[in-house]
Design a protein around this motif. Structure first.
Motif, PDB file in Angstrom:
ATOM      1  N   GLN A   3       0.966  -1.329   0.124  1.00 41.87           N
ATOM      2  CA  GLN A   3      -0.064  -0.064   0.009  1.00 41.87           C
ATOM      3  C   GLN A   3       0.915   1.288  -0.015  1.00 41.87           C
ATOM      4  N   ARG A   4       1.940   1.437   0.664  1.00 41.60           N
ATOM      5  CA  ARG A   4       2.768   2.543   0.709  1.00 41.60           C
ATOM      6  C   ARG A   4       3.404   2.565  -0.730  1.00 41.60           C
ATOM      7  N   GLU A   5       3.557   1.674  -1.483  1.00 41.60           N
ATOM      8  CA  GLU A   5       3.907   1.837  -2.832  1.00 41.60           C
ATOM      9  C   GLU A   5       3.103   2.381  -3.709  1.00 41.60           C
ATOM     10  N   LEU A   6       1.732   1.970  -3.317  1.00 41.52           N
ATOM     11  CA  LEU A   6       0.680   2.428  -4.106  1.00 41.52           C
ATOM     12  C   LEU A   6       0.279   4.029  -3.887  1.00 41.52           C
ATOM     13  N   ASP A   7       0.552   4.199  -2.521  1.00 33.16           N
ATOM     14  CA  ASP A   7       0.550   5.692  -2.221  1.00 33.16           C
ATOM     15  C   ASP A   7       1.643   6.487  -2.782  1.00 33.16           C
ATOM     16  N   LYS A   8       2.585   5.968  -2.958  1.00 34.14           N
ATOM     17  CA  LYS A   8       3.689   6.641  -3.796  1.00 34.14           C
ATOM     18  C   LYS A   8       3.169   7.140  -5.047  1.00 34.14           C
ATOM     19  N   VAL A   9       2.495   6.271  -5.875  1.00 36.04           N
ATOM     20  CA  VAL A   9       2.280   6.626  -7.059  1.00 36.04           C
ATOM     21  C   VAL A   9       0.994   7.311  -7.089  1.00 36.04           C
ATOM     22  N   ASP A  10       0.076   7.116  -6.501  1.00 34.74           N
ATOM     23  CA  ASP A  10      -0.908   8.162  -6.099  1.00 34.74           C
ATOM     24  C   ASP A  10      -0.677   9.368  -5.848  1.00 34.74           C
ATOM     25  N   GLY A  11       0.678   9.812  -4.970  1.00 37.20           N
ATOM     26  CA  GLY A  11       1.061  11.045  -4.733  1.00 37.20           C
ATOM     27  C   GLY A  11       1.502  11.561  -5.909  1.00 37.20           C
ATOM     28  N   GLU A  47       2.456  12.698 -17.811  1.00 38.69           N
ATOM     29  CA  GLU A  47       1.217  12.028 -18.163  1.00 38.69           C
ATOM     30  C   GLU A  47       1.642  10.514 -17.566  1.00 38.69           C
ATOM     31  N   MET A  48       0.741  10.291 -16.506  1.00 38.10           N
ATOM     32  CA  MET A  48       0.945   8.908 -15.666  1.00 38.10           C
ATOM     33  C   MET A  48      -0.370   8.118 -15.873  1.00 38.10           C
ATOM     34  N   ASP A  49      -0.382   6.964 -16.207  1.00 45.89           N
ATOM     35  CA  ASP A  49      -1.756   6.063 -15.972  1.00 45.89           C
ATOM     36  C   ASP A  49      -1.687   5.326 -14.679  1.00 45.89           C
ATOM     37  N   GLU A  50      -2.292   6.137 -13.405  1.00 45.79           N
ATOM     38  CA  GLU A  50      -2.320   5.721 -12.544  1.00 45.79           C
ATOM     39  C   GLU A  50      -3.332   4.283 -12.448  1.00 45.79           C
ATOM     40  N   GLU A  51      -4.491   4.545 -13.159  1.00 47.74           N
ATOM     41  CA  GLU A  51      -5.513   3.207 -13.200  1.00 47.74           C
ATOM     42  C   GLU A  51      -4.682   2.029 -13.937  1.00 47.74           C
ATOM     43  N   ALA A  52      -3.819   2.105 -14.619  1.00 57.05           N
ATOM     44  CA  ALA A  52      -3.185   0.771 -15.174  1.00 57.05           C
ATOM     45  C   ALA A  52      -2.327   0.230 -14.127  1.00 57.05           C
ATOM     46  N   VAL A  53      -1.822   1.352 -13.116  1.00 54.03           N
ATOM     47  CA  VAL A  53      -0.893   0.546 -11.990  1.00 54.03           C
ATOM     48  C   VAL A  53      -1.704  -0.102 -11.024  1.00 54.03           C
TER      49      VAL A  53
END
Length: 445
Positions: free
Chosen positions: A99-107, A117-123
């Motif tokens: 979850q911490r890694e997901l939070d990094k991407v989300d941030g 341009e970043m595809d957060e949904e793909a991650v």
């Protein structure tokens, strides 16, 4: 970096030689990314765009657009790194780190998305598929265990519940998904043979922190019992057991009970007088006798909820008309303990009667241990509640007539519903004020 920019600007004005500001900016930007300081990285990028407009004066040694391209690549590399780390942590089922890694991407997406341009949904989707597969497997294993209820090994089923609960608790990105799966699993258990008894045993294990071996599991178990309606009987039982452990006798409860009447600048301790305590004691005795007798009638099938309501209505019809908070005659006050017993019993049966019958049968059939007190699953008013209700409804007040105006009672959370039922039976308007929309909707119904 601000100091460096200032110095570079000054040097550029004094000299024809370009500074190394570009490399400095890349260095500090990379450090901000590595330390997950995305707001700082955003400010640096905004500063860069301002500098690009005057790159010759400031001393940028490269084209500003090329430098911005380098920063963009650094962000994309950071996203890739976080995505790989997220997958590694998932593979070893370290949900908090995943979850911490997901939070990094989300941030990065939320703060730096205006530059890259970043595809957060793909991650998220890449891991969502693996999470869903894990949840499907837990449901499948649980179904298999429930196929033969006589051979069910409860700790195995409890582990499946805990695994889904860990995902819900730690992997908050997929909390809604895992919550739906957990709800489905509990519904499956509930619908199985002896499902109510199985759920009860599971709830007791979760509440006691006897499921799982990770530090957070004890808290997660209690969170599940507190969250899902499937464990409402466990919550009631736990509350009643804790209350019984600290239960005081009626005399002790009366000794601790204080009611103050405010007149002018003085406060009079009304319920501490001997006559008031004697009246409360008498009212409690009437209440208990009526409650116990009617409960036994219901328990043996000789009284329905509708029949109980009819008994209360019959008493109300015989009372003086035009009852209000201003007109509270003694003829009504003498009937308060009896009416209170009926409305409290109605509440008790409605909310916990079916559970009581089920658990009584489960103990008799050997599905539950005999040491489980089935009476503890009943939502009954405790002695201090009954005393408070009697006083608030002026049962202990002397005289032929009194008023209920300006009466305020402080009780514990969840102990006021039965009192509002009593007032509603008498035809009074009841207003419930609460901070929660959910509680307001529930109480209105």
């Amino acid at each position: 970096l601000i100091l460096r920019i200032s110095r570079s600007l000054e040097e550029a004005r004094k000299s024809k030689y370009p500074s190394n500001l570009a490399s400095d900016m890349k260095l500090v930007f990379g450090r901000a990314l590595n330390e997950d300081l995305y707001e700082q990285a955003k400010r640096l990028w905004e500063t860069l765009r301002d500098l690009v407009k005057m790159q010759h004066e400031v001393g940028l040694s490269r084209n500003g657009l090329e430098l911005e391209s380098d920063l963009r690549m650094m962000v994309k590399d950071k996203v890739k790194s976080a995505t790989k780390a997220m997958s590694r942590e998932w593979d070893v089922r370290d949900f908090p780190k995943a979850q911490r890694e997901l939070d990094k991407v989300d941030g990065m997406v939320k703060i730096l998305g205006g530059f890259v341009e970043m595809d957060e949904e793909a991650v998220k989707a890449s891991l969502r598929g693996e999470v869903k597969a894990e949840l499907d497997e837990s449901i499948k294993r649980a179904r298999s265990q429930l196929m033969n209820i006589t051979k069910l090994y409860l700790p195995d089923l409890a582990r499946e519940i805990m695994q889904i609960s860990r995902i819900m608790h730690h992997l908050t990105t997929y909390a809604d998904l895992s919550k739906e799966y957990l709800k489905d699993l509990l519904n499956i258990v509930q619908g199985s043979p002896s499902g109510g008894s199985v759920l009860f045993k599971l709830g007791r294990l979760l509440e006691a922190g006897k499921v799982g071996d990770q530090p957070a599991d004890r808290g997660i178990g209690r969170e599940i019992v507190d969250t899902f309606a499937h464990f409402k009987d466990v919550r009631t039982l736990n509350f009643n057991e804790r209350t019984a452990a600290a239960k005081k006798s009626l005399d002790e409860a009366l000794e601790d009970f204080h009611a103050y009447h405010h007149a002018g600048d003085t406060w009079e301790d009304q319920a501490s007088t001997l006559s008031s305590k004697e009246r409360l004691q008498k009212g409690h005795a009437i209440y208990k006798e009526v409650f116990d007798n009617l409960f036994e009638e219901w328990h043996h099938g000789n009284l329905t909820e509708g029949g109980l309501a009819d008994k209360a209505k019959a008493i109300v019809r015989e009372l003086p008309k035009n009852i209000s908070t201003d007109y509270w005659p003694s003829a009504l006050r003498t009937k308060v303990p009896e009416l209170l017993a009926m409305t409290n019993l109605q509440y008790c049966i409605y909310h916990s009667g079916a559970s009581f019958i089920h658990f009584e049968k489960a103990v008799k059939d050997g599905e539950l241990e005999e040491e489980v007190s089935t009476s503890n699953v009943l939502k009954k008013a405790h002695e201090i509640q009954v005393i408070s209700q009697l006083h608030l409804l002026a049962y202990d007040s002397p005289g032929n007539q009194t008023s209920l105006k300006s009466r305020l009672m402080q009780i514990r959370t969840g102990e006021g519903s039965s009192l509002s039922n009593m007032l509603a039976v008498l035809g009074l308007r009841v207003r419930v004020i609460t901070i929660s929309n959910d509680l307001a909707s529930r109480d209105f119904k």
